[in-house]
Motif scaffolding. Structure first.
Motif, PDB file in Angstrom:
ATOM      1  N   ALA A   1      -5.776  -7.796  -4.858  1.00 50.00           N
ATOM      2  CA  ALA A   1      -6.649  -6.619  -4.841  1.00 50.00           C
ATOM      3  C   ALA A   1      -5.863  -5.367  -4.484  1.00 50.00           C
ATOM      4  N   THR A   2      -4.924  -5.496  -3.572  1.00 48.75           N
ATOM      5  CA  THR A   2      -4.073  -4.353  -3.205  1.00 48.75           C
ATOM      6  C   THR A   2      -3.172  -3.969  -4.367  1.00 48.75           C
ATOM      7  N   HIS A  25      -3.281  -3.157 -15.336  1.00 47.20           N
ATOM      8  CA  HIS A  25      -3.459  -4.443 -14.679  1.00 47.20           C
ATOM      9  C   HIS A  25      -3.571  -5.562 -15.712  1.00 47.20           C
ATOM     10  N   LEU A  36      -3.825  -4.319  -7.491  1.00 43.35           N
ATOM     11  CA  LEU A  36      -4.663  -3.621  -8.474  1.00 43.35           C
ATOM     12  C   LEU A  36      -4.822  -2.151  -8.109  1.00 43.35           C
ATOM     13  N   ARG A  37      -5.072  -1.896  -6.835  1.00 44.91           N
ATOM     14  CA  ARG A  37      -5.289  -0.504  -6.394  1.00 44.91           C
ATOM     15  C   ARG A  37      -4.033   0.344  -6.558  1.00 44.91           C
ATOM     16  N   GLN A  38      -2.865  -0.269  -6.440  1.00 46.20           N
ATOM     17  CA  GLN A  38      -1.606   0.487  -6.421  1.00 46.20           C
ATOM     18  C   GLN A  38      -0.935   0.567  -7.792  1.00 46.20           C
ATOM     19  N   SER A  39      -1.551   0.019  -8.832  1.00 47.10           N
ATOM     20  CA  SER A  39      -0.935  -0.020 -10.153  1.00 47.10           C
ATOM     21  C   SER A  39      -1.767   0.746 -11.171  1.00 47.10           C
ATOM     22  N   TYR A  83     -10.835 -11.082  -6.689  1.00 49.61           N
ATOM     23  CA  TYR A  83     -10.010  -9.943  -6.288  1.00 49.61           C
ATOM     24  C   TYR A  83     -10.207  -8.710  -7.157  1.00 49.61           C
ATOM     25  N   GLY A  84     -11.114  -8.780  -8.125  1.00 44.69           N
ATOM     26  CA  GLY A  84     -11.400  -7.602  -8.933  1.00 44.69           C
ATOM     27  C   GLY A  84     -12.513  -7.874  -9.917  1.00 44.69           C
ATOM     28  N   SER A 112       0.811  -1.221   0.000  1.00 51.28           N
ATOM     29  CA  SER A 112       0.000   0.000   0.000  1.00 51.28           C
ATOM     30  C   SER A 112       0.842   1.268   0.000  1.00 51.28           C
ATOM     31  N   ASP A 148     -11.788  -3.638 -13.822  1.00 58.09           N
ATOM     32  CA  ASP A 148     -10.525  -3.247 -13.187  1.00 58.09           C
ATOM     33  C   ASP A 148      -9.304  -3.740 -13.962  1.00 58.09           C
ATOM     34  N   THR A 154       3.736   2.188  -5.565  1.00 58.50           N
ATOM     35  CA  THR A 154       2.935   2.264  -6.789  1.00 58.50           C
ATOM     36  C   THR A 154       3.713   1.620  -7.927  1.00 58.50           C
TER      37      THR A 154
END
Length: 257
Positions: free
Chosen positions: A194-195, A203, A197-200, A220-221, A163, A225, A166
């Protein structure tokens, strides 16, 4: 088996591929048959090992995923072909987050051969060790609770570490590809992906065709996404429609036979 029964049971399996669980009453109503008929269908499908009965309904049986050491021995040509198709799509990336698995390890092997001057953030020992063959690739290894079967780090420490970072791309595998999205057999791995995905910014999912139509525990998505799916079998039916709706670029690798 009568043609009508065969079609009815195929419909049940097709619907379970979209909805994780189904109720007997709803199935009977939709198909215009009695609940007793549906129960007999479900009993036959259960006896064949295709589904698992739940209270008042059914769900697709979830096969136990073999340990990573076993998966490395399976579908080697298919996974190598997926890796060969996936790595050129990462051109221009400076930082890549990578999940664990046999296919992502094949991608890491190809990256070590064809890419350089990049940073890879990994939670998989196999991925990190494979990338270490190229001294120009810097590997950041996530801390966490070690899962011996998967050879990867999971848990709250892993999620906190990811988290704070990036990436241009994340590359994740999947135990199952369903219309609802990519899934993993391990809830802990699903949390990690899932984490990522949020930080990239972009995907990619890499998964062989045997994962199509399977079911697993942790989604996870959503497909919305995911930018790219690289596989070796062209998706069809509900999965193909979901990928189109999610605007996912599908790259089908050519497997040499």
């Amino acid at each position: 088996m009568s043609r009508r029964k065969d079609q009815r049971q195929k419909t049940i399996l097709d619907r379970l591929a979209i909805s994780p669980t189904l109720r007997v009453g709803r199935l009977a109503e939709d198909m215009g048959v009695t609940t007793e008929t549906i129960r007999r269908d479900l009993e036959e499908l259960t006896a064949q090992g295709l589904i698992a009965r739940t209270y008042g309904g059914a769900m697709l049986r979830q096969p136990a995923e073999p340990a990573l050491s076993e998966r490395h021995k399976e579908l080697v040509e298919e996974r190598a072909a997926i890796a060969a198709a996936a790595v050129p799509l990462l051109a221009g990336a400076h930082v890549v987050m990578m999940g664990s698995g046999a296919t992502t390890t094949q991608v890491a092997r190809r990256m070590a051969q064809e890419m350089g001057q990049i940073t890879v953030i990994a939670h998989s020992v196999s991925v990190a060790a494979t990338l270490s063959a190229n001294p120009t690739i810097q590997v950041l290894m996530a801390p966490g609770l070690y899962h011996p079967g998967e050879g990867a780090m999971h848990g709250s420490a892993t999620l906190r570490f990811l988290s704070d970072l990036t990436a241009d791309w994340c590359v994740t595998g999947a135990s199952a590809l369903t219309p609802a999205g990519p899934l993993d057999a391990l809830i802990e791995a699903g949390d990690v992906y899932a984490t990522m995905l949020r930080q990239s910014a972009r995907h990619m999912v890499v998964a062989d065709g045997s994962k199509i139509g399977r079911i697993a525990t942790a989604r996870y998505g959503d497909w919305a996404d995911i930018d790219t799916l690289v596989t070796d079998v062209a998706p069809h039916g509900p999965l193909e429609r979901a990928l189109t709706l999610g605007a996912v670029e599908v790259c089908v690798a050519e497997v040499r036979t």
